[in-house]
Design a protein around this motif. Structure first.
Motif, PDB file in Angstrom:
ATOM      1  N   TYR A 117     -21.586  -8.929  -7.399  1.00 23.97           N
ATOM      2  CA  TYR A 117     -21.489  -7.501  -6.950  1.00 23.97           C
ATOM      3  C   TYR A 117     -20.001  -7.182  -6.465  1.00 23.97           C
ATOM      4  CZ  TYR A 117     -22.216  -4.042  -3.224  1.00 23.97           C
ATOM      5  OH  TYR A 117     -22.181  -3.038  -2.574  1.00 23.97           O
ATOM      6  N   ARG A 118     -19.677  -7.989  -5.512  1.00 26.95           N
ATOM      7  CA  ARG A 118     -18.575  -7.742  -4.704  1.00 26.95           C
ATOM      8  C   ARG A 118     -17.150  -7.599  -6.017  1.00 26.95           C
ATOM      9  NH1 ARG A 118     -18.773  -8.036   0.532  1.00 26.95           N
ATOM     10  NH2 ARG A 118     -20.558  -9.216   1.219  1.00 26.95           N
ATOM     11  N   GLU A 119     -17.132  -8.514  -6.826  1.00 20.54           N
ATOM     12  CA  GLU A 119     -16.194  -8.615  -7.793  1.00 20.54           C
ATOM     13  C   GLU A 119     -16.153  -7.333  -8.454  1.00 20.54           C
ATOM     14  OE1 GLU A 119     -13.382 -10.489  -8.367  1.00 20.54           O
ATOM     15  OE2 GLU A 119     -13.949 -11.339  -6.436  1.00 20.54           O
ATOM     16  N   LEU A 120     -17.231  -6.933  -9.171  1.00 18.00           N
ATOM     17  CA  LEU A 120     -17.662  -5.966 -10.187  1.00 18.00           C
ATOM     18  C   LEU A 120     -17.370  -4.536  -9.373  1.00 18.00           C
ATOM     19  CD1 LEU A 120     -20.789  -6.762 -12.018  1.00 18.00           C
ATOM     20  CD2 LEU A 120     -18.370  -6.733 -12.916  1.00 18.00           C
ATOM     21  N   LYS A 121     -17.678  -4.521  -8.271  1.00 16.82           N
ATOM     22  CA  LYS A 121     -17.456  -3.227  -7.166  1.00 16.82           C
ATOM     23  C   LYS A 121     -16.014  -2.963  -7.298  1.00 16.82           C
ATOM     24  CE  LYS A 121     -18.902  -1.037  -3.027  1.00 16.82           C
ATOM     25  NZ  LYS A 121     -19.671  -1.028  -1.791  1.00 16.82           N
ATOM     26  N   LYS A 122     -15.236  -3.931  -6.803  1.00 17.73           N
ATOM     27  CA  LYS A 122     -13.790  -3.951  -6.635  1.00 17.73           C
ATOM     28  C   LYS A 122     -13.279  -3.677  -7.937  1.00 17.73           C
ATOM     29  CE  LYS A 122      -9.811  -6.662  -5.091  1.00 17.73           C
ATOM     30  NZ  LYS A 122      -9.482  -7.839  -4.406  1.00 17.73           N
ATOM     31  N   LEU A 123     -13.685  -4.098  -9.260  1.00 15.22           N
ATOM     32  CA  LEU A 123     -13.064  -3.503 -10.665  1.00 15.22           C
ATOM     33  C   LEU A 123     -13.248  -2.114 -10.772  1.00 15.22           C
ATOM     34  CD1 LEU A 123     -14.246  -6.682 -12.805  1.00 15.22           C
ATOM     35  CD2 LEU A 123     -11.921  -6.002 -11.982  1.00 15.22           C
TER      36      LEU A 123
ATOM     37  N   ALA B  25     -12.201   6.085  -3.666  1.00 14.19           N
ATOM     38  CA  ALA B  25     -11.366   4.975  -4.192  1.00 14.19           C
ATOM     39  C   ALA B  25     -10.076   5.519  -4.807  1.00 14.19           C
ATOM     40  CB  ALA B  25     -12.050   4.012  -5.109  1.00 14.19           C
ATOM     41  N   ASN B  26     -10.295   6.959  -5.518  1.00 11.58           N
ATOM     42  CA  ASN B  26      -9.098   7.508  -6.126  1.00 11.58           C
ATOM     43  C   ASN B  26      -8.196   7.894  -5.107  1.00 11.58           C
ATOM     44  OD1 ASN B  26      -9.512   6.946  -8.949  1.00 11.58           O
ATOM     45  ND2 ASN B  26     -10.720   8.762  -9.187  1.00 11.58           N
ATOM     46  N   ILE B  27      -8.780   8.693  -4.101  1.00 14.94           N
ATOM     47  CA  ILE B  27      -7.997   9.173  -3.051  1.00 14.94           C
ATOM     48  C   ILE B  27      -7.190   8.120  -2.251  1.00 14.94           C
ATOM     49  CG2 ILE B  27      -8.278  10.202  -0.688  1.00 14.94           C
ATOM     50  CD1 ILE B  27     -10.970  11.814  -1.806  1.00 14.94           C
ATOM     51  N   ASN B  28      -7.565   6.766  -2.022  1.00 17.33           N
ATOM     52  CA  ASN B  28      -6.816   5.875  -1.280  1.00 17.33           C
ATOM     53  C   ASN B  28      -5.927   5.185  -2.316  1.00 17.33           C
ATOM     54  OD1 ASN B  28     -10.171   4.923  -0.112  1.00 17.33           O
ATOM     55  ND2 ASN B  28      -8.177   5.546   1.219  1.00 17.33           N
ATOM     56  N   LYS B  29      -5.621   5.530  -3.672  1.00 18.28           N
ATOM     57  CA  LYS B  29      -4.502   5.055  -4.277  1.00 18.28           C
ATOM     58  C   LYS B  29      -3.278   5.643  -3.924  1.00 18.28           C
ATOM     59  CE  LYS B  29      -7.625   4.043  -8.085  1.00 18.28           C
ATOM     60  NZ  LYS B  29      -7.967   4.267  -9.485  1.00 18.28           N
TER      61      LYS B  29
ATOM     62  N   VAL C 180     -13.918   0.284  -8.404  1.00 18.76           N
ATOM     63  CA  VAL C 180     -13.308   1.339  -7.349  1.00 18.76           C
ATOM     64  C   VAL C 180     -11.603   1.206  -7.538  1.00 18.76           C
ATOM     65  CG1 VAL C 180     -15.067   1.323  -5.844  1.00 18.76           C
ATOM     66  CG2 VAL C 180     -13.302  -0.321  -5.467  1.00 18.76           C
ATOM     67  N   THR C 181     -11.217   0.082  -8.179  1.00 13.79           N
ATOM     68  CA  THR C 181      -9.705  -0.011  -8.524  1.00 13.79           C
ATOM     69  C   THR C 181      -9.392   0.543  -9.651  1.00 13.79           C
ATOM     70  OG1 THR C 181      -9.861  -2.139  -9.151  1.00 13.79           O
ATOM     71  CG2 THR C 181      -9.447  -1.655  -6.735  1.00 13.79           C
ATOM     72  N   GLY C 182     -10.454   0.876 -10.730  1.00 11.59           N
ATOM     73  CA  GLY C 182      -9.941   1.520 -11.970  1.00 11.59           C
ATOM     74  C   GLY C 182      -9.826   0.525 -12.924  1.00 11.59           C
ATOM     75  N   LYS C 183     -10.048  -0.783 -12.828  1.00 10.01           N
ATOM     76  CA  LYS C 183      -9.845  -1.860 -13.697  1.00 10.01           C
ATOM     77  C   LYS C 183     -11.106  -1.817 -14.770  1.00 10.01           C
ATOM     78  CE  LYS C 183      -6.894  -4.720 -11.135  1.00 10.01           C
ATOM     79  NZ  LYS C 183      -6.723  -6.018 -10.532  1.00 10.01           N
ATOM     80  N   LEU C 184     -12.207  -1.199 -14.224  1.00  9.72           N
ATOM     81  CA  LEU C 184     -13.371  -0.885 -15.170  1.00  9.72           C
ATOM     82  C   LEU C 184     -13.184   0.828 -14.929  1.00  9.72           C
ATOM     83  CD1 LEU C 184     -16.253  -3.151 -14.274  1.00  9.72           C
ATOM     84  CD2 LEU C 184     -14.939  -3.260 -16.461  1.00  9.72           C
ATOM     85  N   GLN C 185     -13.175   1.368 -16.178  1.00 10.83           N
ATOM     86  CA  GLN C 185     -12.877   2.702 -16.213  1.00 10.83           C
ATOM     87  C   GLN C 185     -14.190   3.577 -16.407  1.00 10.83           C
ATOM     88  OE1 GLN C 185      -9.827   4.701 -16.568  1.00 10.83           O
ATOM     89  NE2 GLN C 185      -8.940   2.809 -15.611  1.00 10.83           N
ATOM     90  N   PRO C 186     -14.063   4.642 -15.582  1.00 13.25           N
ATOM     91  CA  PRO C 186     -15.263   5.620 -15.708  1.00 13.25           C
ATOM     92  C   PRO C 186     -15.605   5.980 -17.133  1.00 13.25           C
ATOM     93  CG  PRO C 186     -13.474   6.594 -13.969  1.00 13.25           C
ATOM     94  CD  PRO C 186     -12.889   5.496 -14.776  1.00 13.25           C
TER      95      PRO C 186
ATOM     96  N   PRO D 101      -4.940  -0.897  -1.416  1.00  9.32           N
ATOM     97  CA  PRO D 101      -6.082   0.289  -1.247  1.00  9.32           C
ATOM     98  C   PRO D 101      -7.612  -0.284  -1.484  1.00  9.32           C
ATOM     99  CG  PRO D 101      -5.139  -0.171  -3.686  1.00  9.32           C
ATOM    100  CD  PRO D 101      -4.166  -0.928  -2.778  1.00  9.32           C
ATOM    101  N   PHE D 102      -7.699  -1.154  -1.916  1.00  6.40           N
ATOM    102  CA  PHE D 102      -9.117  -1.869  -2.019  1.00  6.40           C
ATOM    103  C   PHE D 102      -9.451  -2.097  -0.507  1.00  6.40           C
ATOM    104  CE2 PHE D 102     -12.785  -4.733  -2.219  1.00  6.40           C
ATOM    105  CZ  PHE D 102     -13.687  -3.908  -2.805  1.00  6.40           C
ATOM    106  N   LYS D 103      -8.667  -2.714   0.179  1.00  7.66           N
ATOM    107  CA  LYS D 103      -9.012  -3.164   1.686  1.00  7.66           C
ATOM    108  C   LYS D 103      -8.957  -1.917   2.547  1.00  7.66           C
ATOM    109  CE  LYS D 103      -9.271  -6.292   5.170  1.00  7.66           C
ATOM    110  NZ  LYS D 103     -10.451  -6.757   5.169  1.00  7.66           N
TER     111      LYS D 103
END
Length: 213
Positions: free
Chosen positions: A14-20, A163-167, A22-28, A124-126
């Motif tokens: 869950y944590r790893e996927l969530k990070k992917l 997450a996009n804002i925090n980039k 919100v950081t955009g590595k898994l795209q909308p 940005p994730f932190k």
């Protein structure tokens, strides 16, 4: 990559996927392929399915018939969510101004200090995690559990937008300064000022989010 053992496998996934996400590595809009994720994380489908279910409950993954996809960014939805969040945040802050014990402020300020360090480090994730923790610490003092339940749901649906804002480094410094103003108003036990700075913070966040929509 393999996963460590200490916490449950589904929680690690869950944590790893969530990070992917919100950081955009898994795209909308991207399709979620369970077999691919199971191979990537060397995890069986049962804990992976639980992790995906948790992400779905947070609004980060949507189910379309038999297909799962990463939630897509939608301007109208974003505006509706922020309109709702502003109403709830103002009510929460009004309810907690006199309820936060003086001795609890150092803990809240420590999170703010840590977020300042994360900004300097460019993580940005932190930053997102610490900004979330800052607001959660304040919500803990709200005596209305239903209001908190609603606000948590709205905030989870806004996560991908936040997450996009925090980039952007500029956005992170603005948010940091706005969080400082919130703390100062709360420490002064100034109800009107606290409501005002929270509303300004929310409206600024809405404006920051719209820049990329």
């Amino acid at each position: 990559m393999g996963l460590n053992i200490p916490e449950p496998l589904y929680q690690q996934a869950y944590r790893e996927l969530k990070k992917l996400i919100v950081t955009g590595k898994l795209q909308p809009g991207e399709k979620v392929i369970m077999s691919k994720l199971a191979d990537q994380y060397e995890i069986s489908r049962t804990p992976l399915r639980e992790a995906l279910r948790q992400l779905q409950s947070e609004g980060l993954i949507i189910q379309e018939h038999s297909t799962m996809r990463i939630v897509e960014i939608n301007k109208e939805d974003f505006l509706h969510l922020y309109q709702t969040r502003i109403v709830l945040e103002k009510e929460v802050i009004k309810s907690i101004v006199t309820l936060i014990p003086e001795e609890d402020f150092p803990e809240i300020e420590a999170v703010l200090t840590e977020s300042g360090t994360a900004i300097q480090e460019g993580d940005p994730f932190k930053i997102l995690e610490l900004n979330t923790q800052f607001h959660e610490l304040l919500m803990n003092y709200c005596p209305n559990p239903r209001m908190i339940q609603l606000l948590n749901y709205v905030r989870s649906l806004l996560l991908i937008y936040r997450a996009n804002i925090n980039k952007k480094a500029k956005n992170n410094m603005e948010i940091y300064e706005e969080h400082k103003e919130i703390i100062e108003a709360l420490k002064a036990r100034d109800i009107e000022k606290s409501i005002q700075v929270v509303e300004t913070h929310m409206l600024n966040d809405q404006k920051r989010g719209l820049e990329d929509l």
